[in-house]
Design an enzyme around this catalytic site. Structure first.
Site, PDB file in Angstrom:
ATOM      1  N   ARG A  91      12.707 -40.912 -34.098  1.00 22.75           N
ATOM      2  CA  ARG A  91      12.789 -39.144 -33.659  1.00 22.75           C
ATOM      3  C   ARG A  91      12.149 -38.814 -33.048  1.00 22.75           C
ATOM      4  O   ARG A  91      12.509 -37.480 -31.923  1.00 22.75           O
ATOM      5  CB  ARG A  91      12.572 -39.023 -35.216  1.00 22.75           C
ATOM      6  N   ASP A 151      14.912 -36.987 -48.101  1.00 26.42           N
ATOM      7  CA  ASP A 151      13.966 -38.387 -48.030  1.00 26.42           C
ATOM      8  C   ASP A 151      14.569 -38.681 -49.365  1.00 26.42           C
ATOM      9  O   ASP A 151      14.182 -39.612 -50.367  1.00 26.42           O
ATOM     10  CB  ASP A 151      12.824 -38.660 -47.371  1.00 26.42           C
ATOM     11  N   ARG A 154      17.505 -40.362 -51.064  1.00 26.72           N
ATOM     12  CA  ARG A 154      17.803 -41.874 -50.305  1.00 26.72           C
ATOM     13  C   ARG A 154      17.145 -42.182 -51.263  1.00 26.72           C
ATOM     14  O   ARG A 154      17.439 -43.433 -51.974  1.00 26.72           O
ATOM     15  CB  ARG A 154      16.691 -41.787 -48.683  1.00 26.72           C
ATOM     16  N   HIS A 178       9.061 -36.272 -42.175  1.00 24.26           N
ATOM     17  CA  HIS A 178      10.100 -36.853 -42.306  1.00 24.26           C
ATOM     18  C   HIS A 178       9.816 -37.990 -40.728  1.00 24.26           C
ATOM     19  O   HIS A 178      10.415 -37.421 -39.892  1.00 24.26           O
ATOM     20  CB  HIS A 178      11.071 -35.762 -41.680  1.00 24.26           C
TER      21      HIS A 178
END
Ligand code: APR
Length: 311
Positions: A91, A151, A154, A178
């Site tokens: 990221r 998140d 998930r 994140h």
């Protein structure tokens, strides 16, 4: 039907943006303006979605444009413009490129929708949210980022798979950044109200925590040409709904910390009450010592990123 005439703009008509737009019009949360720099893409996708209305049965209006002036009077502007991760790309690799995109997008939001709330989705999320705050000059409560909700979704999905229970029985919590240093919080995670430590072995919880941390990369690994968008768009649309309906629901989000959890002057994933003003307040919950430490580490990583783009 009080929200029928609400207006939401979604910037970026790629995978995430188009899916956020679709979810919003399908639920008739608001009329949607979909904006992208690529000519034809937002117009084509919006027209296609409008034509699904008679079949699915929604009356929301969706239009596509390359002109930011059309975001005028939006209550919420969702920022998904940017590059998505490719396999092998972290990221953080995206940082500089997406910083330039988010800066130009937020300058347009400031100009054309100065009273809006900005919900950022572009990665690296916490730094892009901080950048949006800096560039906009908006009050910090009017800027928030989607990601901790993704998140924790998930994590809930993995726990439900492990225990073979309905996902709706699982309540997870993920805080922090994140990214690789996100902070899953097993001590606040329950199934039908029972702590997961009573239901799953420590070993397996650790594996679920690791898989949650790598949740985005796992999907990039499969898709190869892009990153996740079904769950990210679900999370963004959920947050838009909480704002429009002034739900004042506690949702984990990237929010501006001003002393809470010992954190200051950064955007980071924390549980917060979300309503029509954006972030109403940050909710302090009890964390274990390890979780607190992990949160501090997460904050350090965010600060380092922030420092790379903002002096
Ligand atoms: N203004 C408007 N749109 C832009 C701009 C800009 N300045 N720059 C890029 N875009 C558009 C692109 O043209 C593209 O259509 O943003 C869109 C991004 O779409 P995708 O490439 O499909 O990426 P997506 O999967 O939607 O992810 C977008 O969300 O989850 C995050 O990490 C992800 O940062 C990424 C973002």
């Amino acid at each position: 039907m009080t929200t029928m005439n609400a207006k939401i703009s979604v910037i970026g008509a790629g995978n995430v943006g188009a899916e956020v737009a679709r979810r919003i019009v399908e639920k008739e949360l608001a009329d949607v303006v979909l904006v992208d720099i690529i000519e034809g893409i937002p117009q084509g996708k919006a027209l296609d979605m409008l034509q699904a209305g008679p079949i699915v049965g929604y009356n929301s209006i969706i239009t596509g444009t390359n002109d930011f002036a059309e975001i005028k009077d939006s209550q919420v502007v969702v920022v998904t413009a940017g590059l998505a991760r490719k396999p092998g790309m972290s990221r953080d690799d995206l940082l500089q490129k997406n910083a330039a995109i988010v800066t130009s997008v937020v300058e347009n939001i400031k100009k054309y929708a100065p009273d809006s709330i900005i919900l950022t989705v572009t990665n690296p999320l916490d730094t892009m949210t901080y950048l949006a705050w800096k560039v906009s000059g908006f009050a910090p409560n009017r800027i928030l980022g989607m990601a901790p909700l993704l998140d924790l979704a998930r994590m809930s999905a993995f726990i439900a798979m492990e225990l073979n229970v309905p996902v709706t029985e699982v309540k997870s919590m993920v805080l922090g950044t994140h990214g690789d240093l996100m902070v899953p919080v097993p001590s606040q995670t329950t199934v039908s109200g029972k702590p997961i430590s009573e239901l799953i072995s420590k070993d397996k919880i650790d594996k679920i925590v690791d898989r949650t941390r790598d949740g985005g990369a796992e999907i990039v690994g499969y898709l190869k040409t892009g990153s996740a968008y079904y769950a990210p768009s679900a999370a963004a649309a959920y947050m838009v709904e909480a704002i429009l309906k002034d739900k004042k629901e506690i949702i984990s989000a990237s929010v501006y910390a001003n002393g809470e959890y010992g954190l200051k002057n950064l955007y980071i994933g924390l549980p917060a009450k979300i309503g029509e003003k954006g972030v109403e307040n940050i909710v302090e919950i009890k964390l274990t010592i390890e979780e607190k430490r992990a949160l501090q580490k997460s904050a350090e990583a965010i600060r380092e990123n922030n420092g790379k783009i903002i002096q």
